[in-house]
Design a protein around this motif. Structure first.
Motif, PDB file in Angstrom:
ATOM      1  N   LYS A   1       0.821  -1.218   0.000  1.00  0.00           N
ATOM      2  CA  LYS A   1       0.000   0.000   0.000  1.00  0.00           C
ATOM      3  C   LYS A   1       0.855   1.268   0.000  1.00  0.00           C
ATOM      4  O   LYS A   1       0.504   2.254   0.665  1.00  0.00           O
TER       5      LYS A   1
ATOM      6  N   ASP B   1      -3.179   7.083  12.309  1.00  0.00           N
ATOM      7  CA  ASP B   1      -3.929   7.229  11.054  1.00  0.00           C
ATOM      8  C   ASP B   1      -3.606   6.097  10.087  1.00  0.00           C
ATOM      9  O   ASP B   1      -4.502   5.499   9.489  1.00  0.00           O
ATOM     10  N   ASP B   2      -2.306   5.809   9.926  1.00  0.00           N
ATOM     11  CA  ASP B   2      -1.932   4.726   9.017  1.00  0.00           C
ATOM     12  C   ASP B   2      -2.444   3.382   9.523  1.00  0.00           C
ATOM     13  O   ASP B   2      -2.857   2.531   8.730  1.00  0.00           O
TER      14      ASP B   2
ATOM     15  N   LYS C   1      -5.180   2.867  11.264  1.00  0.00           N
ATOM     16  CA  LYS C   1      -6.633   2.800  11.058  1.00  0.00           C
ATOM     17  C   LYS C   1      -7.008   2.766   9.578  1.00  0.00           C
ATOM     18  O   LYS C   1      -7.926   2.064   9.179  1.00  0.00           O
ATOM     19  N   ASN C   2      -6.273   3.549   8.771  1.00  0.00           N
ATOM     20  CA  ASN C   2      -6.650   3.680   7.361  1.00  0.00           C
ATOM     21  C   ASN C   2      -6.037   2.619   6.461  1.00  0.00           C
ATOM     22  O   ASN C   2      -6.551   2.346   5.381  1.00  0.00           O
ATOM     23  N   ILE C   3      -4.922   2.061   6.866  1.00  0.00           N
ATOM     24  CA  ILE C   3      -4.219   1.113   5.997  1.00  0.00           C
ATOM     25  C   ILE C   3      -4.098  -0.267   6.622  1.00  0.00           C
ATOM     26  O   ILE C   3      -4.638  -1.246   6.112  1.00  0.00           O
TER      27      ILE C   3
ATOM     28  N   ASP D   1      -7.213  -2.646   7.757  1.00  0.00           N
ATOM     29  CA  ASP D   1      -7.854  -3.366   6.649  1.00  0.00           C
ATOM     30  C   ASP D   1      -6.890  -4.369   6.016  1.00  0.00           C
ATOM     31  O   ASP D   1      -7.280  -5.501   5.704  1.00  0.00           O
TER      32      ASP D   1
END
Length: 290
Positions: free
Chosen positions: A45, A66-67, A69-71, A74
Motif C-alpha cells: 500500500k 492514522d496509518d 486505522k486507514n491502511i 484493513d
DNA sequence: CACCAGGCAAGCC
DNA sequence: GGCTTGCATGGT
C-alpha cells in the motif's frame, strides 16, 4: 484490541487469531520477509512496515494511528472474526489439524494491481525467485519512500509499467512472463479493464474478465480473486494444494478440476481460508515432497 | 548437474 | 473439448 503509542511505535494488544509467521509464510504475499525471530519487514500500500510480535503484543514500528486505522487495519483483515471461520472448518477433522498448524493466518487485503502482476510472475516459478523478480521490478520502477532512515521502493503503478519497453523490463529477468506483464498493463491502461469495473462484477464474471489478460489462467485468476479482490470463496489449486488434497481427501491422483469441484462443495463460501490453512500445513510439513 | 517451480497459451487431435 | 509442448530463468 487495544492500541498504545510509545515513541513513534504503536503497540497493539488483544489481537486474536494473529500470527506473523502464519500470515507471511502461507504464500499469499511476496514483499514481506522475516528479519528476526519474531519480526517481519515489508512494503504494501505504498508504505513500509516493520512489525514484531511477542505473544499478545504486536508492535507496528514508526507507524501513525492514522496509518494503522486507514491502511493496516484493513490490510491485516482485522475486522473479520476468524474464530468463527476456524470453528466452521474444524468440523472436518482434516481441516481441524490444518487449522491448528496455522491458527494465526489472516488473508491480507492486497492491492488488485499488485496481485495481478505478482501472480502473473508466480506462474511456473518458485517462491524465492518470484520474490526476487518482484523486488527488481520495484527497485527499478517503483517510487522511493523513506522509512526509519532508509529508502525503499513501492510497487510500480499501471502507468509506469505501461510506459516500459520489453528491453526496460528485461532487468527484472521475469523470462517469458514479460509479455504477460505488458498485456496486463495494456488492458488496465486502455480501460478494457479497470479496478472499479472488476470490483463491481460477480466473482465468476470477475474471473472471466481477469482471464482475458494474457498469462492469467485458472489458477492465477483464483489467486487474484482471493488476494486482490477479497473473494474468499476462491480456492486456488496449485501444486501444493493438489498434493495435499490428493493426500488428505482422495486416494491418489486427481485432476485439478475435480479437486476444485470437491473444494467448492466441501468448503463453500470459506474455501479461500481453507486453502490458506492447507497451503501452510502442506509446506510446513513438506507434504508430498519426499 | 538434472529437475522443476504457486501455469499458461498455442498447437494438436 | 481434452491432451501435449514450449516457455526463461534460476533454486535446490
Amino acid at each position: 484490541m487495544d492500541i498504545n503509542k510509545k515513541d513513534n511505535n504503536l503497540i497493539v494488544t488483544g489481537l486474536k487469531d494473529f500470527n506473523l509467521h502464519h500470515i507471511f509464510d502461507c504464500g499469499q504475499c511476496f514483499r514481506f520477509n522475516a528479519v528476526s525471530e519474531n519480526s517481519y519487514f515489508g512494503i504494501a500500500k505504498n508504505k513500509a512496515l516493520l512489525i514484531s510480535q511477542n505473544d499478545d503484543e504486536v508492535i507496528f514500528y514508526d507507524t501513525t494511528e492514522d496509518d494503522f486505522k486507514n491502511i493496516w487495519y484493513d490490510y491485516f483483515d482485522l475486522n473479520r472474526d476468524y474464530s468463527e471461520i476456524k470453528s466452521r472448518l474444524s468440523n472436518d477433522p482434516i481441516m481441524k489439524e490444518a487449522v491448528s498448524y496455522g491458527d494465526g493466518i489472516r488473508i491480507l487485503n492486497q492491492d488488485l494491481w499488485e496481485a495481478v502482476i505478482s501472480f502473473i510472475i508466480s506462474a511456473s516459478n518458485n517462491i524465492p525467485r518470484i520474490k526476487g523478480i518482484i523486488e527488481r521490478l520495484c527497485e527499478n520502477f517503483g517510487k522511493q519512500i523513506s522509512y526509519m532512515g532508509k529508502t525503499y521502493y513501492t510497487f510500480p503503478d499501471t502507468d509506469t509499467i505501461y510506459s516500459l519497453s520489453k528491453e526496460d523490463l528485461s532487468v527484472i529477468r521475469s523470462g517469458f512472463r514479460d509479455k504477460y506483464i505488458m498485456d496486463a498493463a495494456d488492458k488496465f491502461k486502455s480501460g478494457t479493464l479497470t479496478e472499479e469495473y472488476i470490483k463491481s462484477l460477480s466473482t465468476p464474471d470477475a474471473k472471466k474478465a481477469l482471464m482475458t489478460i494474457n498469462g492469467v489462467g485458472n489458477k492465477v485468476s483464483d489467486c487474484i480473486l482471493l488476494f486482490g479482490l477479497g473473494r474468499v470463496d476462491s480456492f486456488p489449486v496449485d501444486v501444493w494444494i493438489k498434493r495435499i488434497m490428493e493426500y488428505c481427501y482422495f486416494d491418489g491422483e486427481q485432476s485439478i478440476p475435480a479437486i476444485s469441484a470437491f473444494a467448492e462443495k466441501h468448503f463453500g463460501d470459506i474455501g479461500g481460508f481453507a486453502q490458506q490453512y492447507l497451503f501452510f500445513y502442506a509446506r510446513e510439513n513438506k507434504i508430498g515432497t519426499e
